[in-house]
Write a protein that holds these residues in place. Structure first.
Motif, PDB file in Angstrom:
ATOM      1  N   MET A   1       0.823  -1.618   0.139  1.00  0.00           N
ATOM      2  CA  MET A   1      -0.053   0.132  -0.164  1.00  0.00           C
ATOM      3  C   MET A   1       1.291   1.304  -0.096  1.00  0.00           C
ATOM      4  N   SER A   2       0.634   1.799  -0.639  1.00  0.00           N
ATOM      5  CA  SER A   2       1.286   3.353  -1.278  1.00  0.00           C
ATOM      6  C   SER A   2       0.916   4.628   0.031  1.00  0.00           C
ATOM      7  N   THR A   3       1.799   4.890   0.532  1.00  0.00           N
ATOM      8  CA  THR A   3       1.640   6.268   1.138  1.00  0.00           C
ATOM      9  C   THR A   3       2.313   7.633   0.515  1.00  0.00           C
ATOM     10  N   GLU A   4       2.183   7.814  -0.727  1.00  0.00           N
ATOM     11  CA  GLU A   4       2.073   8.428  -1.577  1.00  0.00           C
ATOM     12  C   GLU A   4       0.733   8.999  -1.923  1.00  0.00           C
ATOM     13  N   SER A   5       1.204  10.460  -1.726  1.00  0.00           N
ATOM     14  CA  SER A   5      -0.495  11.802  -2.118  1.00  0.00           C
ATOM     15  C   SER A   5      -0.462  11.558  -3.701  1.00  0.00           C
ATOM     16  N   VAL A   6      -2.265  12.026  -4.108  1.00  0.00           N
ATOM     17  CA  VAL A   6      -2.015  12.043  -5.802  1.00  0.00           C
ATOM     18  C   VAL A   6      -0.829  12.575  -6.199  1.00  0.00           C
ATOM     19  N   VAL A   7      -0.447  13.598  -5.762  1.00  0.00           N
ATOM     20  CA  VAL A   7       0.337  14.852  -5.859  1.00  0.00           C
ATOM     21  C   VAL A   7       1.775  14.690  -6.286  1.00  0.00           C
ATOM     22  N   GLU A   8       2.442  13.503  -5.425  1.00  0.00           N
ATOM     23  CA  GLU A   8       3.634  13.132  -4.964  1.00  0.00           C
ATOM     24  C   GLU A   8       3.789  12.105  -6.123  1.00  0.00           C
ATOM     25  N   THR A   9       2.869  10.889  -6.109  1.00  0.00           N
ATOM     26  CA  THR A   9       2.979  10.206  -7.049  1.00  0.00           C
ATOM     27  C   THR A   9       2.735  10.543  -8.748  1.00  0.00           C
ATOM     28  N   THR A  10       2.167  12.172  -9.108  1.00  0.00           N
ATOM     29  CA  THR A  10       2.457  12.598 -10.052  1.00  0.00           C
ATOM     30  C   THR A  10       2.748  12.764 -10.266  1.00  0.00           C
ATOM     31  N   TRP A  11       4.143  13.920  -9.484  1.00  0.00           N
ATOM     32  CA  TRP A  11       5.274  14.602  -9.805  1.00  0.00           C
ATOM     33  C   TRP A  11       6.847  12.905 -10.337  1.00  0.00           C
ATOM     34  N   ARG A  12       5.998  11.868  -9.371  1.00  0.00           N
ATOM     35  CA  ARG A  12       7.309  10.657  -9.352  1.00  0.00           C
ATOM     36  C   ARG A  12       7.271  10.480 -11.099  1.00  0.00           C
ATOM     37  N   GLN A  13       5.933  10.200 -11.231  1.00  0.00           N
ATOM     38  CA  GLN A  13       6.013   9.988 -12.423  1.00  0.00           C
ATOM     39  C   GLN A  13       6.527  10.365 -13.485  1.00  0.00           C
ATOM     40  N   LEU A  14       5.644  11.816 -13.807  1.00  0.00           N
ATOM     41  CA  LEU A  14       6.618  12.492 -14.605  1.00  0.00           C
ATOM     42  C   LEU A  14       8.678  12.597 -14.387  1.00  0.00           C
ATOM     43  N   LEU A  15       8.998  12.373 -13.496  1.00  0.00           N
ATOM     44  CA  LEU A  15      10.418  12.866 -13.110  1.00  0.00           C
ATOM     45  C   LEU A  15      11.170  11.737 -13.609  1.00  0.00           C
ATOM     46  N   GLU A  16      10.092  10.602 -13.265  1.00  0.00           N
ATOM     47  CA  GLU A  16      10.637   9.179 -13.840  1.00  0.00           C
ATOM     48  C   GLU A  16      10.523   8.563 -15.295  1.00  0.00           C
ATOM     49  N   ARG A  17       9.690   9.974 -15.812  1.00  0.00           N
ATOM     50  CA  ARG A  17       9.074   9.575 -18.098  1.00  0.00           C
ATOM     51  C   ARG A  17       8.674   8.004 -17.513  1.00  0.00           C
ATOM     52  N   HIS A  18       7.597   8.037 -16.361  1.00  0.00           N
ATOM     53  CA  HIS A  18       6.631   6.712 -16.677  1.00  0.00           C
ATOM     54  C   HIS A  18       5.741   7.102 -17.819  1.00  0.00           C
ATOM     55  N   SER A  19       5.420   5.267 -18.090  1.00  0.00           N
ATOM     56  CA  SER A  19       4.823   5.463 -19.677  1.00  0.00           C
ATOM     57  C   SER A  19       3.637   6.078 -19.649  1.00  0.00           C
ATOM     58  N   ASP A  20       2.843   5.899 -18.418  1.00  0.00           N
ATOM     59  CA  ASP A  20       1.995   6.921 -17.776  1.00  0.00           C
ATOM     60  C   ASP A  20       1.412   8.272 -17.498  1.00  0.00           C
ATOM     61  N   ALA A  21       2.784   8.329 -17.963  1.00  0.00           N
ATOM     62  CA  ALA A  21       2.853  10.223 -17.166  1.00  0.00           C
ATOM     63  C   ALA A  21       3.496  11.052 -18.948  1.00  0.00           C
ATOM     64  N   ARG A  22       2.281  11.604 -19.127  1.00  0.00           N
ATOM     65  CA  ARG A  22       2.405  12.776 -20.514  1.00  0.00           C
ATOM     66  C   ARG A  22       3.807  12.864 -21.021  1.00  0.00           C
ATOM     67  N   HIS A  23       4.284  13.720 -21.820  1.00  0.00           N
ATOM     68  CA  HIS A  23       5.975  14.084 -22.685  1.00  0.00           C
ATOM     69  C   HIS A  23       5.621  14.845 -22.565  1.00  0.00           C
ATOM     70  N   GLY A  24       6.718  15.793 -21.947  1.00  0.00           N
ATOM     71  CA  GLY A  24       7.470  17.607 -21.269  1.00  0.00           C
ATOM     72  C   GLY A  24       8.306  17.653 -21.784  1.00  0.00           C
ATOM     73  N   SER A  25       8.867  18.698 -21.038  1.00  0.00           N
ATOM     74  CA  SER A  25       9.815  19.511 -21.151  1.00  0.00           C
ATOM     75  C   SER A  25      10.608  18.846 -19.648  1.00  0.00           C
ATOM     76  N   PRO A  26      11.505  17.711 -19.960  1.00  0.00           N
ATOM     77  CA  PRO A  26      12.578  17.782 -18.713  1.00  0.00           C
ATOM     78  C   PRO A  26      13.186  18.649 -18.217  1.00  0.00           C
ATOM     79  N   GLY A  27      13.354  19.221 -19.016  1.00  0.00           N
ATOM     80  CA  GLY A  27      13.749  20.978 -17.793  1.00  0.00           C
ATOM     81  C   GLY A  27      13.312  21.228 -17.392  1.00  0.00           C
ATOM     82  N   ALA A  28      11.832  21.452 -17.915  1.00  0.00           N
ATOM     83  CA  ALA A  28      10.988  22.990 -17.180  1.00  0.00           C
ATOM     84  C   ALA A  28       9.915  21.438 -15.254  1.00  0.00           C
ATOM     85  N   ILE A  29       9.877  20.477 -16.122  1.00  0.00           N
ATOM     86  CA  ILE A  29       9.959  19.171 -15.181  1.00  0.00           C
ATOM     87  C   ILE A  29      10.922  19.163 -14.027  1.00  0.00           C
ATOM     88  N   ASP A  30      12.035  19.196 -14.020  1.00  0.00           N
ATOM     89  CA  ASP A  30      13.198  18.999 -12.765  1.00  0.00           C
ATOM     90  C   ASP A  30      12.793  20.831 -12.680  1.00  0.00           C
TER      91      ASP A  30
END
Length: 121
Positions: A1-30
């Protein structure tokens, strides 16, 4: 069971370039993630823009500035109401967003944005 919030999970997926995350500017995300005030908001990538919301589900708050991930980076007020500035670096773009955030902004609430006039829960 994850203790991450929705916000934390979404940021993690964006940072990891997770396949479920939309592609964007890695520089802006970081750069946005490196800023504590932006990291507490819900990030959303769409149409080449990194937007930030005060909540995690539709309908979105849609009242915060965002980054158009172009060269140069452009920061707009919500709804493209005004160009707040152009920057050469994603770090400068993130700082410009922060400079235009309302004082009472964050952390994001989980769920849809309340009906007009009701404010966050």
């Amino acid at each position: 069971m994850s203790t991450e919030s929705v916000v934390e999970t979404t940021w993690r997926q964006l940072l990891e370039r997770h396949s479920d995350a939309r592609h964007g500017s890695p520089g802006a995300i970081d750069a946005a993630f490196a800023e504590p005030r932006l990291r507490q908001l819900f990030p959303f990538l769409s149409h080449g823009c990194l937007t930030f919301h005060r909540n995690t589900e539709f309908p979105w708050s849609n009242d915060l500035p965002f980054i158009a991930c172009t060269t140069p980076y452009k920061v707009y007020a919500t709804g493209y109401a005004a160009l707040l500035g152009e920057t050469e670096s994603p770090q400068e773009a993130a700082a410009l967003v922060i400079a235009h955030l309302p004082d009472n902004c964050g952390p994001a609430i989980e769920g849809p944005w309340p009906e007009p006039g009701r404010g966050p829960a």
